[in-house]
Design a protein around this motif. Structure first.
Motif, PDB file in Angstrom:
ATOM      1  N   ILE A   1       0.833  -1.211   0.000  1.00 26.07           N
ATOM      2  CA  ILE A   1       0.000   0.000   0.000  1.00 26.07           C
ATOM      3  C   ILE A   1       0.864   1.255   0.000  1.00 26.07           C
ATOM      4  N   THR A   2       1.894   1.286   0.865  1.00 24.04           N
ATOM      5  CA  THR A   2       2.757   2.481   0.853  1.00 24.04           C
ATOM      6  C   THR A   2       3.510   2.573  -0.474  1.00 24.04           C
ATOM      7  N   ASN A   3       3.861   1.405  -1.031  1.00 22.47           N
ATOM      8  CA  ASN A   3       4.532   1.403  -2.337  1.00 22.47           C
ATOM      9  C   ASN A   3       3.650   2.084  -3.375  1.00 22.47           C
ATOM     10  N   GLY A   4       2.353   1.757  -3.365  1.00 20.52           N
ATOM     11  CA  GLY A   4       1.446   2.342  -4.349  1.00 20.52           C
ATOM     12  C   GLY A   4       1.247   3.826  -4.138  1.00 20.52           C
ATOM     13  N   ILE A   5       1.178   4.239  -2.864  1.00 22.65           N
ATOM     14  CA  ILE A   5       0.882   5.653  -2.622  1.00 22.65           C
ATOM     15  C   ILE A   5       2.127   6.515  -2.773  1.00 22.65           C
ATOM     16  N   PHE A   6       3.275   6.014  -2.288  1.00 21.66           N
ATOM     17  CA  PHE A   6       4.477   6.862  -2.317  1.00 21.66           C
ATOM     18  C   PHE A   6       5.530   6.392  -3.320  1.00 21.66           C
TER      19      PHE A   6
END
Lengths: 262, 196
Positions: A12-17
């Motif tokens: 999820i953090t990979n996708g957002i940031f």
């Protein structure tokens, strides 16, 4: 269990940031430019895409071992198109205002490069759980980007954010920002800022031809230019490459484990 | 009656090509618009391939909608049917051109695979249905849209060939200046909105 959770959060953090589809990968530019006339449109478009992306990743990852390589593209197209139709019918039934505001761009989610890119590059190679969360992460990254761009354009173009007056009435809004030319202008400013601040992005890899949205070839996206983008971005932030590649090795190990159990 | 219909067709054509320009106003096909516009030659090739495919696709999509989906109450399947139709059509056109006209294939062939997911093709097919156009009007609308795309991409390519020799501020090199150019072109095309 805890490690499992971390793995999902990492997607999820990979996708957002880390790999934000709009700001860093520069994918899916058509909807980005078209629907960001207001922040609320960005929310509607972003969340619709998130639903399609997460479910498409889930279905394609679940069936990845049964689909012959040769027919995988038609299969992806049918899955994504069916999901988009479902989302469109749901929107029509329950949130008709959003459906009306986004119009033809909802069915056009089918040809959004982000979806084919993720499905081919990630879901077709990884297990169901992480693929699903990868879809959610990428979708949320897209949503966040659309909201930021939408709020910026709405603020400058009509003095409002989410429909509430944000600038004092005495300041005349610059109407061009909510009209068609404003979309190009905002994206130009964004990419120029990325160049200036040397932020990682597909459009400012030094010494290489810039690539915005794979040059239009979305269907073969992940095969050629998108993975190309990936590599270029990875090279540009060199220290991260190592951790990435070890991660990939780990993912592969896990895949092979899954195969053994089977 | 007949001349009324003819005038309506001309209005649809002009409105699709200039007033509601597919890239500069509707933002469909941005990827290829920005991606393949660095040389006039490639832009022209892409433009004509798009004209060919969009016109054909809007004719077939409109016919399928009129004669199959609408009578059978299957309108909700339009997205799936249209995208599959376009994917097949592009493959088919590629094979036919390769077989019958190698010269045309060498000019357009490389661009055909790029068109499959060009959102403009699907967009036109869906907009034709939304606007409830008959088959001939759909074809004209497709032709106008594609002509608008071709005009825009060739103009952008021409401007970009000139920009190559200009001093562009460092931060604006690459895609920002292309987008600024597109922005100025969009403003110019905005002037057409009072045409009709």
């Amino acid at each position: 269990m805890n490690k499992q959770k971390n793995k999902y959060m990492e997607r999820i953090t990979n996708g957002i940031f880390t790999e934000n589809p709009t700001f860093i990968m520069m994918l899916g530019m058509c909807p980005t430019l078209a629907v960001t006339t207001s922040a609320i449109n960005g929310v509607g478009m972003g969340l619709s895409t998130t639903v399609v992306l997460a479910l498409a990743n889930l279905l394609i990852s679940a069936l990845r071992k049964f689909i012959p390589d040769k027919v995988r593209m038609p299969y992806y197209i049918v899955v994504v198109a069916s999901l988009v139709t479902i989302v469109q019918l749901l929107l029509e039934a329950y949130i008709p205002s959003v459906n009306k505001a986004l119009g033809v761009y909802i069915p056009l989610i089918v040809v959004n490069c982000i979806i084919f890119g993720r499905v081919e590059a990630y879901a077709a190679k990884n297990s169901v759980g992480v693929s699903f969360f990868d879809g959610i992460g990428m979708g949320l990254g897209f949503t966040v980007a659309l909201i930021i761009i939408g709020a910026f354009r709405e603020l400058l173009g009509s003095g409002m954010v989410f429909g509430f007056q944000a600038l004092p009435e005495s300041i005349e809004p610059i109407a061009i920002f909510v009209q068609a030319p404003g979309a190009f202008l905002v994206l130009a400013i964004l990419t120029a800022l990325q160049n200036k601040l040397k932020l990682p992005s597909a459009t400012n890899v030094p010494g290489k031809e810039f690539k915005l949205a794979c040059g239009g070839n979305c269907i073969e996206c992940s095969g050629s230019t998108c993975s190309d983008n990936h590599e270029k971005i990875n090279v540009s932030k060199d220290p991260l490459v190592k951790s990435k590649s070890t991660k990939n090795v780990e993912a592969e190990k896990e895949n092979s484990k899954g195969g053994l159990i089977r | 009656m007949n001349s009324d219909y003819f005038i309506k067709l001309i209005i649809v054509l002009i409105s699709a090509a200039f007033v509601n320009n597919v890239v500069l106003n509707q933002f469909l096909g941005i990827c290829s618009f920005v991606g393949i516009s660095n040389k006039i030659k490639t832009a022209t090739g892409m433009g004509f391939a798009v004209i060919f495919v969009i016109t054909l696709a809007s004719a077939i999509a409109s016919a399928i909608y009129r004669f199959i989906l609408d009578p059978l109450d299957l309108e909700y399947l339009q997205t799936i049917v249209f995208i599959l139709l376009i994917a097949c059509l592009v493959q088919f056109v590629e094979m036919v051109i390769k077989k019958f006209s190698p010269a045309l294939y060498s000019a357009l062939g490389v661009y055909l695979p790029l068109i499959t997911t060009n959102c403009a093709v699907l967009g036109v097919a869906l907009l034709n249905v939304e606007a409830d156009f008959d088959i001939l009007t759909s074809i004209i609308n497709g032709l106008g849209t594609a002509a608008g795309y071709t005009i825009a991409i060739i103009l952008l390519a021409g401007i970009r060939e000139r920009i190559e020799y200009n001093e562009v501020p460092k931060s604006f090199k690459g895609s920002p200046i292309v987008l600024i150019t597109a922005c100025l072109m969009a403003m110019a095309f905005y002037g057409f909105s009072s045409l009709l």
